[in-house]
Scaffold this active site. Structure first.
Site, short mmCIF file in Angstrom:
data_model
loop_
_atom_site.label_atom_id
_atom_site.label_comp_id
_atom_site.label_asym_id
_atom_site.label_seq_id
_atom_site.Cartn_x
_atom_site.Cartn_y
_atom_site.Cartn_z
N GLN A 143 35.76 -67.00 92.28
CA GLN A 143 34.96 -65.82 91.93
C GLN A 143 35.76 -64.83 91.08
O GLN A 143 36.97 -64.94 90.96
CB GLN A 143 34.46 -65.15 93.22
CG GLN A 143 35.56 -64.88 94.24
CD GLN A 143 35.09 -64.94 95.69
OE1 GLN A 143 33.90 -64.87 95.97
NE2 GLN A 143 36.02 -65.05 96.63
N HIS A 152 31.99 -52.37 109.01
CA HIS A 152 32.93 -53.07 109.90
C HIS A 152 32.75 -52.68 111.36
O HIS A 152 32.89 -53.52 112.25
CB HIS A 152 34.38 -52.86 109.41
CG HIS A 152 34.63 -53.56 108.11
ND1 HIS A 152 35.03 -52.93 106.96
CD2 HIS A 152 34.44 -54.86 107.77
CE1 HIS A 152 35.11 -53.80 105.98
NE2 HIS A 152 34.77 -54.99 106.44
N ASP A 164 38.84 -59.02 103.19
CA ASP A 164 39.41 -57.67 103.03
C ASP A 164 40.12 -57.20 104.28
O ASP A 164 40.88 -56.24 104.26
CB ASP A 164 38.30 -56.68 102.64
CG ASP A 164 37.13 -56.77 103.61
OD1 ASP A 164 37.24 -56.21 104.70
OD2 ASP A 164 36.11 -57.40 103.27
N ASP A 177 31.17 -62.75 107.95
CA ASP A 177 31.38 -61.57 107.09
C ASP A 177 31.55 -62.11 105.67
O ASP A 177 32.63 -62.10 105.10
CB ASP A 177 32.66 -60.86 107.57
CG ASP A 177 32.98 -59.63 106.76
OD1 ASP A 177 32.18 -59.23 105.90
OD2 ASP A 177 34.07 -59.06 107.00
N SER A 178 30.43 -62.59 105.15
CA SER A 178 30.50 -63.39 103.92
C SER A 178 29.94 -62.63 102.72
O SER A 178 29.37 -61.55 102.86
CB SER A 178 29.67 -64.65 104.11
OG SER A 178 28.31 -64.30 104.22
N THR A 179 30.07 -63.25 101.58
CA THR A 179 29.39 -62.77 100.39
C THR A 179 27.91 -63.17 100.49
O THR A 179 27.49 -63.80 101.46
CB THR A 179 30.02 -63.39 99.12
OG1 THR A 179 30.18 -64.79 99.38
CG2 THR A 179 31.38 -62.81 98.83
N ASP A 180 27.14 -62.84 99.46
CA ASP A 180 25.69 -63.12 99.48
C ASP A 180 25.42 -64.62 99.35
O ASP A 180 26.32 -65.39 99.01
CB ASP A 180 25.03 -62.34 98.34
CG ASP A 180 25.19 -60.84 98.56
OD1 ASP A 180 25.02 -60.41 99.71
OD2 ASP A 180 25.51 -60.12 97.60
N PRO A 232 30.09 -69.02 96.26
CA PRO A 232 30.80 -69.69 97.37
C PRO A 232 30.18 -69.45 98.73
O PRO A 232 30.37 -70.22 99.66
CB PRO A 232 32.22 -69.11 97.29
CG PRO A 232 32.14 -67.90 96.44
CD PRO A 232 30.96 -68.08 95.53
N1 SAM Z 1 31.50 -56.82 103.49
C1 SAM Z 1 31.18 -57.71 102.48
C2 SAM Z 1 29.77 -57.76 102.02
O1 SAM Z 1 28.87 -58.06 102.80
O2 SAM Z 1 29.53 -57.47 100.86
C3 SAM Z 1 31.79 -59.04 102.65
C4 SAM Z 1 33.21 -58.88 102.25
S1 SAM Z 1 34.32 -60.19 102.41
C5 SAM Z 1 35.38 -59.71 101.08
C6 SAM Z 1 33.49 -61.65 101.87
C7 SAM Z 1 34.43 -62.83 101.82
O3 SAM Z 1 33.71 -64.04 102.02
C8 SAM Z 1 35.18 -62.99 100.49
O4 SAM Z 1 36.54 -62.74 100.69
C9 SAM Z 1 34.90 -64.45 100.09
O5 SAM Z 1 36.03 -65.09 99.53
C10 SAM Z 1 34.49 -65.04 101.42
N2 SAM Z 1 33.67 -66.27 101.30
C11 SAM Z 1 32.64 -66.52 100.46
N3 SAM Z 1 32.19 -67.78 100.67
C12 SAM Z 1 32.93 -68.31 101.67
C13 SAM Z 1 32.93 -69.58 102.32
N4 SAM Z 1 32.08 -70.54 101.97
N5 SAM Z 1 33.85 -69.80 103.30
C14 SAM Z 1 34.73 -68.83 103.66
N6 SAM Z 1 34.77 -67.61 103.05
C15 SAM Z 1 33.89 -67.35 102.09
#
Ligand code: SAM
Length: 283
Positions: A31, A62, A86, A155-158, A162
């Site tokens: 990303q 959080h 984070d 606590d993932s991305t959308d 990924p």
């Molecule tokens: N609070 C945030 C939000 O909802 O916008 C989420 C923040 S946290 C930085 C999201 C994390 O999910 C990222 O660091 C990303 O690398 C991770 N991530 C995304 N897809 C993933 C996957 N398939 N497995 C593990 N981690 C993943």
């Protein structure tokens, strides 16, 4: 010259923050990672042009993703975080002395390293002796565990890029297996207001309710997320987030929080009618 960060919340709605400087602008294998400095929100992290957190309002997200399930099962010992690079979720969890082990699985080591360098307020507890970091896809990590965790926090991305696999039936089914009989799964559930997000929310909710006997949704106000109205999913095998709330045990911990409290815990599950209708549609 003024510098502004602008995020498209819908094709016709944009959200902007005036930026003092850009501290990071790199592409990892997974990303596009940026960190900006701003007057109103302090430093903030974006991934693929979407807001992940700001120093000023991250406490809301959080605290709500951690203290809601922990107040329902304050004796949780083994916790799995999927994503969370984070470190904000880890920071809240390590405040519970009873937690023995936290596995945090983030697909992208570069996010963690950048947050360690530029966002110490969230990443400050990643070095706690109970925290074990794994850099791999959470979808793959969770396969094969049985009765291994009391709490799983997604606590993932959308659900694109990924993070996509973390909103699938396969993933939720493996989380169910990986949880103990008292286990709880909490995930970030997107926003209900804008259609593109609410669609993802109802789809995720439909999948969770097919697998978990208890499936509820709660809300928080997060100023920098699209529409400012954010939902979290609470799913479990037998603990109900309201009737099993252990107010006495949680109060005895004497944790200081800025957003979460026990009255708000109950109130957060009281949803507006249009959200209830969306969740009804998920049936
Ligand atoms: N609070 C945030 C939000 O909802 O916008 C989420 C923040 S946290 C930085 C999201 C994390 O999910 C990222 O660091 C990303 O690398 C991770 N991530 C995304 N897809 C993933 C996957 N398939 N497995 C593990 N981690 C993943």
């Amino acid at each position: 010259m003024e510098l502004w960060y602008t995020e498209e919340h819908t094709p016709t709605v944009r959200f902007s923050i005036k930026v003092e400087s850009q501290l990071v602008n790199v592409r990892s294998q997974f990303q596009h990672i940026c960190v900006f400095e701003s007057e109103e929100f302090g430093r903030f992290l974006t991934l693929d042009g979407l807001m992940m957190l700001t120093e000023r309002d991250e406490f809301i997200y959080h605290e709500m993703i951690v203290h809601v399930p922990m107040a329902v099962n304050p004796s949780a010992r083994r916790v799995l975080i999927i994503g969370g690079g984070d470190g904000g979720t880890v920071r809240e969890l390590v405040r519970y002395q009873g937690i023995e082990r936290i596995d945090m699985v983030d697909i992208d080591e570069m996010v963690v390293n950048i947050c360690r360098e530029h966002l110490p307020s969230t990443s400050c507890q990643l070095g706690d002796h109970r925290v074990h970091l794994h850099f791999e896809d959470g979808l793959r990590f969770v396969r094969g565990f049985e009765n291994a965790y009391d709490l799983i926090i997604v606590d993932s991305t959308d659900p694109f890029g990924p993070g996509e696999g973390l909103f699938t039936r396969e993933f939720y089914g493996n989380c169910f297996k990986a949880l103990s009989p008292d286990g709880i799964l909490v995930n970030q559930h997107e926003n209900p207001y804008y259609e593109s997000y609410s669609h993802a929310m109802t789809r995720a909710h439909r999948r969770i309710r097919e697998i978990f006997p208890i499936h509820r949704v709660y809300q928080a106000h997060i100023p920098t997320y699209p529409s400012g109205h954010w939902l979290f999913g609470f799913a479990s095998k037998r603990r109900d987030p309201l009737s099993d709330l252990d107010s006495t045990a949680w109060s005895n911990l004497k944790l200081t929080t800025r957003y979460y409290n026990l009255n708000l815990h109950t109130g957060a599950f009281m949803l507006p009618n249009y959200v209830l209708e969306l969740l009804e549609d998920a049936k």
